[in-house]
Motif scaffolding. Structure first.
Motif, PDB file in Angstrom:
ATOM      1  N   TRP A  49      12.420  63.175  53.879  1.00 13.78           N
ATOM      2  CA  TRP A  49      11.631  63.902  54.881  1.00 13.78           C
ATOM      3  C   TRP A  49      12.441  65.068  55.436  1.00 13.78           C
ATOM      4  O   TRP A  49      11.911  66.165  55.645  1.00 13.78           O
ATOM      5  N   ALA A  50      13.725  64.850  55.673  1.00 16.72           N
ATOM      6  CA  ALA A  50      14.586  65.919  56.174  1.00 16.72           C
ATOM      7  C   ALA A  50      14.637  67.068  55.166  1.00 16.72           C
ATOM      8  O   ALA A  50      14.552  68.244  55.546  1.00 16.72           O
ATOM      9  N   ALA A 225       8.020  55.657  74.141  1.00 20.86           N
ATOM     10  CA  ALA A 225       6.756  55.211  73.556  1.00 20.86           C
ATOM     11  C   ALA A 225       7.045  54.008  72.669  1.00 20.86           C
ATOM     12  O   ALA A 225       8.086  53.955  72.002  1.00 20.86           O
ATOM     13  N   LEU A 226       6.155  53.040  72.672  1.00 19.58           N
ATOM     14  CA  LEU A 226       6.300  51.837  71.854  1.00 19.58           C
ATOM     15  C   LEU A 226       5.069  51.699  70.974  1.00 19.58           C
ATOM     16  O   LEU A 226       3.941  51.660  71.471  1.00 19.58           O
ATOM     17  N   THR A 227       5.282  51.643  69.656  1.00 15.39           N
ATOM     18  CA  THR A 227       4.200  51.418  68.715  1.00 15.39           C
ATOM     19  C   THR A 227       4.383  50.042  68.087  1.00 15.39           C
ATOM     20  O   THR A 227       5.405  49.790  67.431  1.00 15.39           O
ATOM     21  N   LEU A 228       3.417  49.162  68.310  1.00 20.14           N
ATOM     22  CA  LEU A 228       3.446  47.823  67.726  1.00 20.14           C
ATOM     23  C   LEU A 228       2.603  47.817  66.456  1.00 20.14           C
ATOM     24  O   LEU A 228       1.453  48.255  66.460  1.00 20.14           O
ATOM     25  N   SER A 237       9.153  48.548  55.855  1.00 18.30           N
ATOM     26  CA  SER A 237       9.450  49.422  54.722  1.00 18.30           C
ATOM     27  C   SER A 237       8.266  49.621  53.785  1.00 18.30           C
ATOM     28  O   SER A 237       8.421  50.207  52.711  1.00 18.30           O
ATOM     29  N   ARG A 238       7.087  49.127  54.161  1.00 17.63           N
ATOM     30  CA  ARG A 238       5.909  49.322  53.322  1.00 17.63           C
ATOM     31  C   ARG A 238       5.495  50.796  53.358  1.00 17.63           C
ATOM     32  O   ARG A 238       5.886  51.526  54.270  1.00 17.63           O
ATOM     33  N   PRO A 239       4.706  51.252  52.393  1.00 22.49           N
ATOM     34  CA  PRO A 239       4.278  52.657  52.397  1.00 22.49           C
ATOM     35  C   PRO A 239       3.654  53.078  53.724  1.00 22.49           C
ATOM     36  O   PRO A 239       3.935  54.174  54.227  1.00 22.49           O
ATOM     37  N   GLN A 240       2.813  52.235  54.306  1.00 20.00           N
ATOM     38  CA  GLN A 240       2.189  52.607  55.579  1.00 20.00           C
ATOM     39  C   GLN A 240       3.203  52.658  56.709  1.00 20.00           C
ATOM     40  O   GLN A 240       3.060  53.445  57.661  1.00 20.00           O
ATOM     41  N   MET A 245       6.722  56.149  60.180  1.00 21.07           N
ATOM     42  CA  MET A 245       8.045  56.656  60.538  1.00 21.07           C
ATOM     43  C   MET A 245       8.088  58.176  60.388  1.00 21.07           C
ATOM     44  O   MET A 245       8.613  58.884  61.261  1.00 21.07           O
ATOM     45  N   ARG A 246       7.519  58.702  59.311  1.00 24.82           N
ATOM     46  CA  ARG A 246       7.516  60.146  59.085  1.00 24.82           C
ATOM     47  C   ARG A 246       6.727  60.881  60.175  1.00 24.82           C
ATOM     48  O   ARG A 246       7.146  61.943  60.642  1.00 24.82           O
ATOM     49  N   ARG A 247       5.599  60.317  60.580  1.00 27.95           N
ATOM     50  CA  ARG A 247       4.795  60.957  61.622  1.00 27.95           C
ATOM     51  C   ARG A 247       5.544  60.988  62.952  1.00 27.95           C
ATOM     52  O   ARG A 247       5.504  61.985  63.682  1.00 27.95           O
ATOM     53  N   VAL A 248       6.242  59.887  63.264  1.00 26.00           N
ATOM     54  CA  VAL A 248       7.004  59.846  64.511  1.00 26.00           C
ATOM     55  C   VAL A 248       8.180  60.826  64.455  1.00 26.00           C
ATOM     56  O   VAL A 248       8.470  61.517  65.443  1.00 26.00           O
ATOM     57  N   LEU A 249       8.842  60.906  63.298  1.00 28.58           N
ATOM     58  CA  LEU A 249       9.930  61.865  63.160  1.00 28.58           C
ATOM     59  C   LEU A 249       9.445  63.297  63.383  1.00 28.58           C
ATOM     60  O   LEU A 249      10.109  64.097  64.053  1.00 28.58           O
TER      61      LEU A 249
END
Length: 257
Positions: A49-50, A225-228, A237-240, A245-249
């Protein structure tokens, strides 16, 4: 990039393996979990992603982990913290987003405290904590020890428990547990000086999601922020999970610019 030889620096006489991707800021700094390494699914996804977004990314293996030197049994939170700070200061410039997974989240929170103490808070662009396990030695390991295990820690200096993720057992040393007590962060307010986003699986067998909710209580409410993830496990580590993780980054990086 991942298949190339890592860079190496010596920290307290031990060679630490580092993979650094040059790029813009805010950079990303990966902090892995207990017995994990910098070539895991999430770490690789972070690096990719970076690269896609032209940002710097830095990863390393703690001593006794992955491609670094040293003995795992000699590791403590203090030691792995010192190595992480050395890598941070040697390889990164400008604001960085610390991405800590499991124990790595504990290391990240301690890094925040040490950077603030050194008047380097401006280097913190954000925190992404994945299945965070701060204070796991005193909060998650010690309470479930049997009397026999407590005796073993005192007499032989370590205990072993079956691992869910590897054929080799998990090793907990007396030094790790005693050192963990002096690195506690869940004993007061943690002033991060930057936005924090926590990702936590509700089906995590290692770190109960209540532990992440307790961490939130110790962080400034307006910056966290906390996402459960209802069906998420400890690894996330699943695709979703990687997509999340990418969206939060992306959101944290936008805020840090």
């Amino acid at each position: 990039m991942s298949q190339s030889e890592p860079s190496r620096i010596k920290v307290d006489g031990v060679e630490i393996a580092v993979r650094h991707r040059p790029g813009g800021t805010p950079g990303l700094v990966w902090l892995g979990g207990y017995r994990s390494d910098m070539l895991g699914t999430k770490a690789e996804a972070l690096d990719a992603w970076a690269a896609e977004n032209g940002l710097a990314a830095t990863r390393h293996d703690y001593s006794g982990h992955g491609e670094s030197g040293g003995a795992f049994a000699e590791g403590t939170i203090s030691r792995w913290l010192a190595e992480s700070l050395a890598v941070f200061r040697r390889f990164t410039q400008g604001p960085q987003i610390l991405v800590g997974s499991s124990m790595g989240a504990w290391i990240a929170l301690r890094m925040v405290q040490e950077l603030h103490r050194a008047r380097e808070s401006a280097r913190l662009g954000g925190l992404l904590l994945i299945a965070p396990a701060p204070d796991f030695t005193s909060e998650l390991v010690e309470p479930r020890l049997s009397d026999a295990q407590r005796r073993a820690l005192q007499t032989q200096g370590y205990i072993e428990e079956p691992s869910r993720y590897a054929p080799e057992p998990d090793l907990y040393t007396r030094a790790l547990i005693e050192d963990g007590r002096s690195n506690r962060v869940l004993d007061g307010i943690i002033d991060t000086h930057c936005p924090v986003h926590i990702l936590q699986g509700m089906a995590d067998p290692e770190v109960p999601y209540e532990h992440a909710m307790r961490l939130v209580e110790h962080l400034p409410a307006d910056d966290v922020a906390l996402t459960l993830v209802r069906d998420g496990d400890h690894r996330l580590s699943r695709p979703q999970d990687i997509d999340l993780m990418r969206r939060v980054l992306a959101a944290l990086a936008a805020r840090a610019r």
